[in-house]
Motif scaffolding. Structure first.
Motif, PDB file in Angstrom:
ATOM      1  N   GLU A   1       7.778   4.422  -6.014  1.00 23.50           N
ATOM      2  CA  GLU A   1       7.139   5.589  -6.637  1.00 23.50           C
ATOM      3  C   GLU A   1       8.146   6.706  -6.875  1.00 23.50           C
ATOM      4  O   GLU A   1       8.124   7.364  -7.925  1.00 23.50           O
ATOM      5  CB  GLU A   1       5.989   6.081  -5.746  1.00 23.50           C
ATOM      6  N   ARG A   2       9.027   6.919  -5.897  1.00 30.69           N
ATOM      7  CA  ARG A   2      10.016   7.992  -6.019  1.00 30.69           C
ATOM      8  C   ARG A   2      10.988   7.733  -7.176  1.00 30.69           C
ATOM      9  O   ARG A   2      11.290   8.648  -7.958  1.00 30.69           O
ATOM     10  CB  ARG A   2      10.770   8.124  -4.702  1.00 30.69           C
TER      11      ARG A   2
ATOM     12  N   LYS B   1      11.023   9.435 -14.707  1.00 27.74           N
ATOM     13  CA  LYS B   1       9.925   9.766 -15.627  1.00 27.74           C
ATOM     14  C   LYS B   1       9.415   8.524 -16.366  1.00 27.74           C
ATOM     15  O   LYS B   1       9.249   8.506 -17.588  1.00 27.74           O
ATOM     16  CB  LYS B   1      10.363  10.845 -16.626  1.00 27.74           C
ATOM     17  N   ILE B   2       9.174   7.471 -15.582  1.00 32.88           N
ATOM     18  CA  ILE B   2       8.659   6.211 -16.115  1.00 32.88           C
ATOM     19  C   ILE B   2       7.267   5.969 -15.552  1.00 32.88           C
ATOM     20  O   ILE B   2       7.017   6.182 -14.365  1.00 32.88           O
ATOM     21  CB  ILE B   2       9.601   5.044 -15.742  1.00 32.88           C
ATOM     22  N   ASP B   3       6.359   5.538 -16.416  1.00 36.57           N
ATOM     23  CA  ASP B   3       4.966   5.320 -16.022  1.00 36.57           C
ATOM     24  C   ASP B   3       4.864   4.122 -15.078  1.00 36.57           C
ATOM     25  O   ASP B   3       5.210   2.992 -15.454  1.00 36.57           O
ATOM     26  CB  ASP B   3       4.115   5.072 -17.273  1.00 36.57           C
ATOM     27  N   LEU B   4       4.432   4.362 -13.851  1.00 39.69           N
ATOM     28  CA  LEU B   4       4.244   3.306 -12.860  1.00 39.69           C
ATOM     29  C   LEU B   4       2.797   2.844 -12.904  1.00 39.69           C
ATOM     30  O   LEU B   4       1.873   3.628 -12.672  1.00 39.69           O
ATOM     31  CB  LEU B   4       4.602   3.828 -11.457  1.00 39.69           C
ATOM     32  N   ASN B   5       2.590   1.550 -13.156  1.00 40.08           N
ATOM     33  CA  ASN B   5       1.243   1.008 -13.310  1.00 40.08           C
ATOM     34  C   ASN B   5       0.971  -0.040 -12.233  1.00 40.08           C
ATOM     35  O   ASN B   5       1.109  -1.241 -12.467  1.00 40.08           O
ATOM     36  CB  ASN B   5       1.088   0.399 -14.710  1.00 40.08           C
ATOM     37  N   VAL B   6       0.622   0.429 -11.022  1.00 37.26           N
ATOM     38  CA  VAL B   6       0.286  -0.480  -9.928  1.00 37.26           C
ATOM     39  C   VAL B   6      -1.201  -0.809 -10.024  1.00 37.26           C
ATOM     40  O   VAL B   6      -2.051   0.070  -9.868  1.00 37.26           O
ATOM     41  CB  VAL B   6       0.615   0.143  -8.556  1.00 37.26           C
ATOM     42  N   VAL B   7      -1.503  -2.079 -10.294  1.00 35.30           N
ATOM     43  CA  VAL B   7      -2.893  -2.480 -10.514  1.00 35.30           C
ATOM     44  C   VAL B   7      -3.566  -2.983  -9.240  1.00 35.30           C
ATOM     45  O   VAL B   7      -4.781  -3.178  -9.222  1.00 35.30           O
ATOM     46  CB  VAL B   7      -2.974  -3.565 -11.617  1.00 35.30           C
ATOM     47  N   ALA B   8      -2.790  -3.199  -8.169  1.00 37.75           N
ATOM     48  CA  ALA B   8      -3.384  -3.628  -6.894  1.00 37.75           C
ATOM     49  C   ALA B   8      -2.423  -3.314  -5.761  1.00 37.75           C
ATOM     50  O   ALA B   8      -1.207  -3.486  -5.894  1.00 37.75           O
ATOM     51  CB  ALA B   8      -3.718  -5.116  -6.908  1.00 37.75           C
ATOM     52  N   ASP B   9      -2.976  -2.841  -4.640  1.00 36.70           N
ATOM     53  CA  ASP B   9      -2.204  -2.611  -3.419  1.00 36.70           C
ATOM     54  C   ASP B   9      -2.372  -3.843  -2.525  1.00 36.70           C
ATOM     55  O   ASP B   9      -3.494  -4.162  -2.114  1.00 36.70           O
ATOM     56  CB  ASP B   9      -2.711  -1.372  -2.671  1.00 36.70           C
TER      57      ASP B   9
ATOM     58  N   GLY C   1       0.803  -1.222   0.000  1.00 36.15           N
ATOM     59  CA  GLY C   1       0.000   0.000   0.000  1.00 36.15           C
ATOM     60  C   GLY C   1       0.834   1.269   0.000  1.00 36.15           C
ATOM     61  O   GLY C   1       2.035   1.254   0.268  1.00 36.15           O
ATOM     62  N   VAL C   2       0.176   2.388  -0.287  1.00 37.25           N
ATOM     63  CA  VAL C   2       0.872   3.652  -0.534  1.00 37.25           C
ATOM     64  C   VAL C   2       1.639   4.173   0.678  1.00 37.25           C
ATOM     65  O   VAL C   2       2.555   4.982   0.535  1.00 37.25           O
ATOM     66  CB  VAL C   2      -0.119   4.730  -1.011  1.00 37.25           C
ATOM     67  N   SER C   3       1.298   3.727   1.895  1.00 37.48           N
ATOM     68  CA  SER C   3       2.008   4.199   3.075  1.00 37.48           C
ATOM     69  C   SER C   3       3.249   3.358   3.382  1.00 37.48           C
ATOM     70  O   SER C   3       4.026   3.696   4.272  1.00 37.48           O
ATOM     71  CB  SER C   3       1.080   4.197   4.297  1.00 37.48           C
ATOM     72  N   ASN C   4       3.448   2.271   2.643  1.00 38.81           N
ATOM     73  CA  ASN C   4       4.577   1.383   2.877  1.00 38.81           C
ATOM     74  C   ASN C   4       5.876   2.005   2.349  1.00 38.81           C
ATOM     75  O   ASN C   4       5.895   2.623   1.285  1.00 38.81           O
ATOM     76  CB  ASN C   4       4.310   0.039   2.188  1.00 38.81           C
ATOM     77  N   GLY C   5       6.972   1.831   3.093  1.00 36.03           N
ATOM     78  CA  GLY C   5       8.244   2.430   2.696  1.00 36.03           C
ATOM     79  C   GLY C   5       8.748   1.938   1.360  1.00 36.03           C
ATOM     80  O   GLY C   5       9.295   2.713   0.564  1.00 36.03           O
ATOM     81  N   LEU C   6       8.585   0.639   1.074  1.00 36.81           N
ATOM     82  CA  LEU C   6       9.017   0.089  -0.211  1.00 36.81           C
ATOM     83  C   LEU C   6       8.220   0.714  -1.354  1.00 36.81           C
ATOM     84  O   LEU C   6       8.778   1.076  -2.394  1.00 36.81           O
ATOM     85  CB  LEU C   6       8.854  -1.430  -0.209  1.00 36.81           C
TER      86      LEU C   6
ATOM     87  N   PRO D   1      18.405   2.788 -13.372  1.00 35.86           N
ATOM     88  CA  PRO D   1      19.401   2.575 -12.319  1.00 35.86           C
ATOM     89  C   PRO D   1      19.084   1.345 -11.461  1.00 35.86           C
ATOM     90  O   PRO D   1      17.951   0.870 -11.428  1.00 35.86           O
ATOM     91  CB  PRO D   1      19.262   3.842 -11.477  1.00 35.86           C
ATOM     92  N   VAL D   2      20.100   0.881 -10.739  1.00 36.38           N
ATOM     93  CA  VAL D   2      19.883  -0.114  -9.694  1.00 36.38           C
ATOM     94  C   VAL D   2      19.135   0.566  -8.547  1.00 36.38           C
ATOM     95  O   VAL D   2      19.423   1.715  -8.203  1.00 36.38           O
ATOM     96  CB  VAL D   2      21.236  -0.674  -9.193  1.00 36.38           C
ATOM     97  N   ILE D   3      18.146  -0.127  -7.982  1.00 38.09           N
ATOM     98  CA  ILE D   3      17.382   0.436  -6.864  1.00 38.09           C
ATOM     99  C   ILE D   3      17.852  -0.236  -5.574  1.00 38.09           C
ATOM    100  O   ILE D   3      17.806  -1.462  -5.448  1.00 38.09           O
ATOM    101  CB  ILE D   3      15.868   0.224  -7.038  1.00 38.09           C
ATOM    102  N   ARG D   4      18.295   0.564  -4.621  1.00 39.22           N
ATOM    103  CA  ARG D   4      18.737   0.042  -3.322  1.00 39.22           C
ATOM    104  C   ARG D   4      18.043   0.803  -2.204  1.00 39.22           C
ATOM    105  O   ARG D   4      17.652   1.958  -2.374  1.00 39.22           O
ATOM    106  CB  ARG D   4      20.254   0.184  -3.168  1.00 39.22           C
TER     107      ARG D   4
END
Length: 315
Positions: free
Chosen positions: A206-207, A213-221, A196-201, A263-266
């Motif tokens: 999202e950040r 500038k990539i379209d994020l398509n989350v279809v379910a939380d 969900g949107v409040s989760n740190g991951l 980029p690599v995400i860490r």
């Protein structure tokens, strides 16, 4: 105010119900209510809000709860050190582990503490990192692994490692079936499931997508690790998680995993503790054991996708 009243009050808040607390304490509910009333009268404030759904602490009750847990833990530590002949490393240590890491750390930590400090009793709490942070701030945990790299008011921390994130599932498109990596740009519009949107991951994902500038398509939380993995394995959507999330997964149910690059995400990972009170000897022993265990797992390459930081294992 006495220790018994504090213990009663803590149980009531923990269970959110006078009835459940009375059952756990083997005390008649009217007697429990009377003890709370005496506390409220002595302190001159309301401590609990009562409703048809149970009880919740007021702001004053939250303050009493935090301090009461510290007092009760100190009393337990005192009793155990005296009755066990002055053994310093004894008592109960409550530790919170994020769901993605519990499968990697819980059993080895339990075994090592049992072998080295048999007088220490561990309490494990496995949950999402946001809830663990809340438990730590409220004094319900002695230690927790959280995704941060600096102290915050009331909480001390030591950065331990950085954790790489992976794409789990089949995104389709022109990503090779045998490729071990996936460029972030390839994930534009790909169906994803995420916490969900409040989760740190989720906030990190999202950040990063927004900055690139990539379209994020989350279809379910979905705030359930098993469900995220099952959906990724089904092929209906992908998810983004660290390698620790699949460390103990049955290979037959393992979704395809690719390291996200360009980029690599860490994300930074720290061992944290409340710093408002001195740390007990048992907590120091468990913290030292945990730091050493993490370093060993990473150095032996048992833990994939982790970059170890400089750790003072003698802390």
């Amino acid at each position: 105010m006495d220790v018994r009243q504090l213990r009663y009050f803590v149980h009531i808040v923990d269970y959110g119900s006078l009835g459940k607390a009375a059952e756990k304490l083997f005390v008649a509910q009217p007697s429990l209510s009377q003890q709370v009333a005496r506390l409220e009268e002595e302190l001159g404030v309301a401590l609990l809000l009562r409703s048809n759904h149970g009880v919740t602490p007021t702001a004053e009750g939250e303050a009493l709860y935090r301090h009461a847990r510290v007092v009760l833990r100190q009393m337990e530590q005192l009793r155990q050190e005296v009755t066990q002949g002055g053994v310093a490393a004894s008592g109960t240590v409550a530790i919170g582990l994020p769901t993605t890491m519990a499968s990697v750390l819980a059993v080895p930590l339990f075994e090592r503490v049992q072998d080295m400090f048999p007088a220490i009793r561990l309490q494990f709490f496995e949950s999402m990192s946001g809830y663990l942070n809340e438990l730590l701030a409220n004094g319900r945990l002695d230690l927790a692994i959280l995704f941060r790299e600096s102290d915050t008011p009331g909480i001390g921390s030591v950065p331990v490692f950085d954790e790489t994130l992976y794409l789990l599932g089949e995104p389709g498109g022109d990503i090779g079936a045998r490729s071990g990596t996936c460029a972030l740009a390839k994930l534009g519009g790909v169906k994803l499931v995420a916490p969900g949107v409040s989760n740190g991951l989720r906030m990190l994902i999202e950040r990063v997508f927004a900055s690139e500038k990539i379209d994020l398509n989350v279809v379910a939380d979905i705030d359930s690790l098993p469900s995220l993995l099952l959906i990724a394995h089904s092929g209906r959507a992908c998810t983004i998680l660290p390698a620790s999330a699949v460390a103990q997964l049955d290979p037959a149910r393992m979704p395809r995993m690719r390291k996200i690059v360009e980029p690599v995400i860490r994300r930074p990972v720290s061992v944290c503790w409340p710093n408002s009170m001195p740390m007990h000897a048992a907590t120091v022993a468990v913290r030292r054991t945990l730091l050493g265990l993490i370093a060993e797992l990473v150095e032996r390459e048992t833990w994939k996708g982790v970059t170890l930081r400089e750790i003072d294992r003698s802390m």
